[in-house]
Every structure is written in C-alpha cells, then in structure tokens.
Design a protein around this motif. Structure first.
Motif, PDB file in Angstrom:
ATOM      1  N   HIS A 102      -4.826   0.239  -6.553  1.00  0.00           N
ATOM      2  CA  HIS A 102      -4.405  -0.639  -5.457  1.00  0.00           C
ATOM      3  C   HIS A 102      -5.649  -1.250  -4.808  1.00  0.00           C
ATOM      4  O   HIS A 102      -6.627  -0.548  -4.524  1.00  0.00           O
ATOM      5  CB  HIS A 102      -3.617   0.120  -4.396  1.00  0.00           C
ATOM      6  N   TYR A 103      -5.585  -2.560  -4.597  1.00  0.00           N
ATOM      7  CA  TYR A 103      -6.667  -3.257  -3.899  1.00  0.00           C
ATOM      8  C   TYR A 103      -6.230  -3.549  -2.468  1.00  0.00           C
ATOM      9  O   TYR A 103      -5.187  -4.182  -2.253  1.00  0.00           O
ATOM     10  CB  TYR A 103      -7.027  -4.569  -4.602  1.00  0.00           C
ATOM     11  N   ILE A 104      -6.998  -3.061  -1.499  1.00  0.00           N
ATOM     12  CA  ILE A 104      -6.699  -3.342  -0.100  1.00  0.00           C
ATOM     13  C   ILE A 104      -7.344  -4.672   0.275  1.00  0.00           C
ATOM     14  O   ILE A 104      -8.569  -4.762   0.415  1.00  0.00           O
ATOM     15  CB  ILE A 104      -7.207  -2.222   0.836  1.00  0.00           C
ATOM     16  N   ALA A 105      -6.512  -5.689   0.373  1.00  0.00           N
ATOM     17  CA  ALA A 105      -7.015  -7.001   0.788  1.00  0.00           C
ATOM     18  C   ALA A 105      -7.399  -6.941   2.259  1.00  0.00           C
ATOM     19  O   ALA A 105      -6.867  -6.123   3.024  1.00  0.00           O
ATOM     20  CB  ALA A 105      -5.955  -8.071   0.558  1.00  0.00           C
ATOM     21  N   SER A 116     -13.370   3.072  -3.817  1.00  0.00           N
ATOM     22  CA  SER A 116     -14.482   2.306  -4.374  1.00  0.00           C
ATOM     23  C   SER A 116     -14.686   1.054  -3.532  1.00  0.00           C
ATOM     24  O   SER A 116     -13.720   0.392  -3.152  1.00  0.00           O
ATOM     25  CB  SER A 116     -14.195   1.917  -5.826  1.00  0.00           C
ATOM     26  N   ASN A 117     -15.944   0.742  -3.246  1.00  0.00           N
ATOM     27  CA  ASN A 117     -16.273  -0.483  -2.524  1.00  0.00           C
ATOM     28  C   ASN A 117     -16.456  -1.665  -3.466  1.00  0.00           C
ATOM     29  O   ASN A 117     -16.926  -2.730  -3.066  1.00  0.00           O
ATOM     30  CB  ASN A 117     -17.548  -0.292  -1.693  1.00  0.00           C
ATOM     31  N   GLY A 167     -11.638  -2.049  -2.266  1.00  0.00           N
ATOM     32  CA  GLY A 167     -11.624  -2.980  -1.145  1.00  0.00           C
ATOM     33  C   GLY A 167     -12.994  -3.009  -0.501  1.00  0.00           C
ATOM     34  O   GLY A 167     -13.804  -2.096  -0.706  1.00  0.00           O
ATOM     35  N   GLU A 168     -13.252  -4.051   0.270  1.00  0.00           N
ATOM     36  CA  GLU A 168     -14.560  -4.137   0.908  1.00  0.00           C
ATOM     37  C   GLU A 168     -14.698  -3.055   1.973  1.00  0.00           C
ATOM     38  O   GLU A 168     -13.696  -2.516   2.463  1.00  0.00           O
ATOM     39  CB  GLU A 168     -14.785  -5.529   1.501  1.00  0.00           C
ATOM     40  N   LEU A 206       0.832  -1.201   0.000  1.00  0.00           N
ATOM     41  CA  LEU A 206       0.000   0.000   0.000  1.00  0.00           C
ATOM     42  C   LEU A 206       0.870   1.256   0.000  1.00  0.00           C
ATOM     43  O   LEU A 206       0.605   2.209  -0.749  1.00  0.00           O
ATOM     44  CB  LEU A 206      -0.935  -0.003   1.208  1.00  0.00           C
ATOM     45  N   SER A 207       1.913   1.265   0.819  1.00  0.00           N
ATOM     46  CA  SER A 207       2.823   2.419   0.863  1.00  0.00           C
ATOM     47  C   SER A 207       3.476   2.646  -0.494  1.00  0.00           C
ATOM     48  O   SER A 207       3.602   3.788  -0.954  1.00  0.00           O
ATOM     49  CB  SER A 207       3.892   2.215   1.935  1.00  0.00           C
ATOM     50  N   LEU A 208       3.885   1.557  -1.153  1.00  0.00           N
ATOM     51  CA  LEU A 208       4.492   1.666  -2.480  1.00  0.00           C
ATOM     52  C   LEU A 208       3.510   2.263  -3.483  1.00  0.00           C
ATOM     53  O   LEU A 208       3.882   3.092  -4.320  1.00  0.00           O
ATOM     54  CB  LEU A 208       4.956   0.288  -2.964  1.00  0.00           C
ATOM     55  N   SER A 209       2.243   1.851  -3.399  1.00  0.00           N
ATOM     56  CA  SER A 209       1.223   2.358  -4.319  1.00  0.00           C
ATOM     57  C   SER A 209       0.972   3.850  -4.104  1.00  0.00           C
ATOM     58  O   SER A 209       0.849   4.616  -5.064  1.00  0.00           O
ATOM     59  CB  SER A 209      -0.085   1.583  -4.128  1.00  0.00           C
ATOM     60  N   VAL A 210       0.892   4.254  -2.848  1.00  0.00           N
ATOM     61  CA  VAL A 210       0.689   5.682  -2.538  1.00  0.00           C
ATOM     62  C   VAL A 210       1.833   6.509  -3.103  1.00  0.00           C
ATOM     63  O   VAL A 210       1.624   7.523  -3.796  1.00  0.00           O
ATOM     64  CB  VAL A 210       0.569   5.901  -1.012  1.00  0.00           C
TER      65      VAL A 210
END
Length: 282
Positions: A175-178, A158-159, A33-34, A15-19
C-alpha cells in the motif's frame, strides 16, 4: 475485527482495506510513502486497535538481517571461560534475542514493525524471505528451531529511497500512502488540535501547500511538521491576519523553522521572495 482507524489516527478507506486484507491473507503489509505521512504511527494504531503489543525493529544502514533473529556473543563467552565462570556451560546465556525471536516466542499475537527497511543494504530484505514465509528460523548455536507460536501482524515501512527486491515484494501486500489532500489534512489537524480555529487552519493550509509546491525544494514539509507548526502558531496566539495578509514578497512563513528544515530551502524561498519583489517593482 476490522481496522478502521482510531480516534488518534485518520485512516483512508483504501488504507483500512489494505490493512485488513494483509491481516486476512497473513502477509506482511508493506507501506510506502514520503516521510511524515504516518507510516510508523500506523503500526502503533493497529496494535492499539487489536489490543496487542507492538514490537519495533528500527532499521539502520548498518543493520543486518541476522540481528533480527539473534546474536551470539562469542567474545564474552571466551572471556568468561578464561575467568572460570560457570555461565559458559550454557550457551543460551550468550544469545541475544532479536526482534523476530521476541515476536515468534510471544504467547499472544503481536504487531511486528520493521521500520524503514529501505535504509538497510539491498540484500537485507532477501535475507529475511524464509523467516517471514515460514515464520520460523534455526538457531545454529543452541541447535533449536524457533517457530512463531502466534503468527504476528507484520508491518514493513519504506520511505521509497531505494527499490526493494522483487522476490521480497511478491511476499508482501503493498500500500502506498499518498500525501493527504486538504480535506484529509483538516481531519488530521482536528485530531491533534481539536480547539484550533477554522480560519487559522484554512490560512495555514494555504501557506503549507504553497510551500510544498515550490519547485526545487530539497525537503517538502510533512504532515507531522504541519501539526507542529500549527501548535506553535496557536501557542504564540498569532492573529489570523498575519497569515492571511502576509506580504507575498516575503516567501518565508512565520515560525518557518517548524516547516523548512535546511538552509538550501530557506535560501530558495528567499530567492523567490526577491524575484517577487523585483516583479512587483517593475
């Protein structure tokens, strides 16, 4: 400066890399992500990390892209003209600036959060393509072009409730937050409840992930709901044994209202408990 998370937000390395990549490329960061995985909170933490203001645009099903730019109040202007109000001579008095306008005219860099973009109409993202690409738009009422003085850091959440247009996706860094695993969840809990007992965390996580694994659950409990549930367990000072030694035939966890948020899921857990009892008695 690189984003690495904050004291109040546990960011994974990915996530940090994506930001940081999105900031470097000057592209909007699309976070999927949900619900309850910290997407909205991320924008606030990025703003805090960079020490810049956060401008939030919360999207609803009725939101139109134009509202993010500006809205012209023709009705009020007509009424004022009938009353002889001097304000009608200046059309800018009847322009309500949108969130993009606010971000573009800021003298300092800001974080612009477009929250839950998938709630809007399917055409909504496409209607913002040019503005996000060029960081400018034209105000047809005042005949002026509004350009970004400092390019904002754009975070879009987005959800995953509906697909977004390909043309829009091409302009974003994705980025998808698992959903957090147990170890990450422990770190998140420690941030919110630094004094919580390890034993309570262990037993609570067992129940939490068991509930999430139940087939047919309409709404799985989220990270934020786990944090709230633990807060209640700590406030009620329930002994750890209540969680550890709970009757497996009682599928409803203590203070379940913090985790299970609709009657269908409560009934599902009750049916599972009934089936467990029958199997135990046979």
């Amino acid at each position: 400066m690189k984003f690495k998370g904050t004291k109040s937000y546990i960011s994974t390395e990915d996530l940090s890399l994506s930001v940081n990549a999105a900031v470097e490329l000057e592209k909007p960061l699309l976070i999927k992500g949900e619900p309850g995985t910290g997407k909205t909170m991320l924008a606030q933490e990025i703003a805090d990390s960079y020490k810049v203001p956060l401008i939030e645009w919360n999207i609803k099903s009725t939101t139109k892209a134009q509202q993010g730019l500006y809205e012209y109040d023709a009705v009020t202007r007509l009424r004022d003209s009938q009353l002889g109000d001097e304000r009608v001579k200046e059309i800018s008095n009847y322009i309500q600036k949108g969130k993009l306008w606010e971000a573009f005219e800021s003298e300092e860099r800001v974080v612009l959060l477009i929250d839950e973009i998938d709630k809007a109409d399917i055409e909504f993202p496409n209607d913002l393509l040019q503005e996000i690409d060029r960081m400018e738009f034209y105000d047809y009422e005042t005949k002026q072009t509004i350009k970004a003085k400092k390019r904002p850091i754009v975070i879009i959440t987005s959800n995953n409730e509906k697909e977004l247009p390909d043309a829009f996706l091409r302009r974003c860094f994705f980025h998808y937050i698992a959903f957090p695993d147990r170890e990450t969840m422990k770190k998140i809990i420690k941030v919110h409840h630094p004094k919580v007992k390890e034993k309570l965390v262990k037993e609570a996580l067992e129940i939490f992930f068991d509930v999430r694994k139940v087939p047919g659950l309409k709404k799985k409990p989220s990270t934020s709901e786990l944090v709230d549930w633990l807060k209640l367990l700590m406030a009620d000072d329930l002994p750890d044994e209540i969680l550890k030694n709970r009757d497996p035939s009682k599928a409803i966890p203590p203070l379940y209202g913090a985790l299970v948020k609709n009657e269908q899921d409560v009934q599902l857990l009750e049916r599972l408990a009934f089936m467990t009892r029958r199997e135990g008695n046979s």
